[in-house]
Write an enzyme that holds these catalytic residues in place. Structure first.
Site, PDB file in Angstrom:
ATOM      1  N   ASP A 103       0.847  -1.197   0.000  1.00 32.94           N
ATOM      2  CA  ASP A 103       0.000   0.000   0.000  1.00 32.94           C
ATOM      3  C   ASP A 103       0.880   1.244   0.000  1.00 32.94           C
ATOM      4  O   ASP A 103       2.031   1.210   0.452  1.00 32.94           O
ATOM      5  CB  ASP A 103      -0.883   0.034   1.255  1.00 32.94           C
TER       6      ASP A 103
HETATM    7  N1  URA Z   1      -1.288  -5.901   3.965  1.00 29.74           N
HETATM    8  C1  URA Z   1      -1.776  -4.650   3.981  1.00 29.74           C
HETATM    9  O1  URA Z   1      -2.802  -4.395   4.575  1.00 29.74           O
HETATM   10  N2  URA Z   1      -1.094  -3.699   3.288  1.00 29.74           N
HETATM   11  C2  URA Z   1       0.061  -3.926   2.646  1.00 29.74           C
HETATM   12  O2  URA Z   1       0.661  -3.007   2.079  1.00 29.74           O
HETATM   13  C3  URA Z   1       0.562  -5.233   2.653  1.00 29.74           C
HETATM   14  C4  URA Z   1      -0.133  -6.208   3.321  1.00 29.74           C
END
Ligand code: URA
Length: 236
Positions: A103
């Site tokens: 993310d």
């Molecule tokens: N899980 C999440 O919630 N975000 C990420 O970036 C990776 C795994």
């Protein structure tokens, strides 16, 4: 392989552009300027220079980046920077892609490659490559939450149950755990499912490959043994 083809494979542009570089006397190998586009090369341990800058020949590239927050894994980032802004045109011309996604607000280990098979091997849902995350949580981490995470939780619009392994409380508001799938926002949704909230998320490891010692935004080429480590699965 012909010199012009080798340059093209390494991201130096179209065949025409590579021919022009050769004509311009920009390419040298072991100090010798090569002006014949059809010069035949042995690719084994080949190094060459382009306008004096040295490059190693790489059949494929495997990169570990310490991704900073505020960078998106998409090419056309909308509200933030793109992780691809951290790489030059020569690498981008090779068709560099992220191996899975983090993310925008997640930091840590992100792999990038131009090897489609490697990408597939690490991201295929059936391969269950382990990913280790560390997180800061809004509320104190409880024993009950850790137990629920180990047992597995359901996530809306996803079938099956999602469990973590090696769930470890690091501090009152800090947790580390390993997941073996990779659905959208998985860690954040798992924490929400047990009644807590992720405030900050960081990926520490993929397969058996730990994040190398890198400042945020910095990257390295992986050696072949490190590429193998990333492919090493840990069974649940
Ligand atoms: N899980 C999440 O919630 N975000 C990420 O970036 C990776 C795994």
């Amino acid at each position: 392989m012909f010199l012009e083809k080798m340059l093209q494979s390494q991201g130096f542009g179209s065949r025409k552009h590579c021919q022009q570089l050769i004509k311009n006397g920009a390419i040298a190998i072991q100090g010798e300027v090569l002006t014949n586009a059809k010069h035949k090369l042995d690719l084994n341990h080949l190094t060459f220079s382009v306008y004096g800058e040295r490059f190693d020949y790489r059949e494929n590239v495997y990169i570990a980046l310490n991704k900073p927050q505020d960078y998106e894994c998409s090419h056309q980032a909308t509200h933030h920077f793109s992780v691809f802004d951290l790489f030059d045109d020569v690498l981008m011309n090779r068709g560099l892609q992220c191996v899975g996604r983090l993310d925008q607000d997640t930091s840590g280990l992100l792999l990038l490659t131009d090897d489609g098979q490697f990408l597939q091997a690490l991201t295929h849902p059936k391969k269950h490559v382990a990913k280790v995350y560390r997180m800061q949580t809004a509320d104190p981490v409880t024993e009950q939450q850790m137990q629920q995470l180990r047992q597995g939780v359901e996530l809306r619009n996803e079938s099956g149950s999602f469990a973590a392994t090696d769930v470890m409380k690091i501090a009152e508001h800090e947790l580390q755990m390993t997941i073996h799938q990779g659905v959208y926002h998985q860690v954040k949704r798992m924490l929400a499912a047990v009644g807590n909230k992720v405030e900050q998320l960081h990926r520490q490891q993929i397969g058996a490959l730990e994040l190398p010692d890198l400042d945020q935004g910095k990257w390295i080429y992986l050696r072949s043994e490190q590429v193998e480590l990333a492919k090493t699965r840990m069974s649940i």
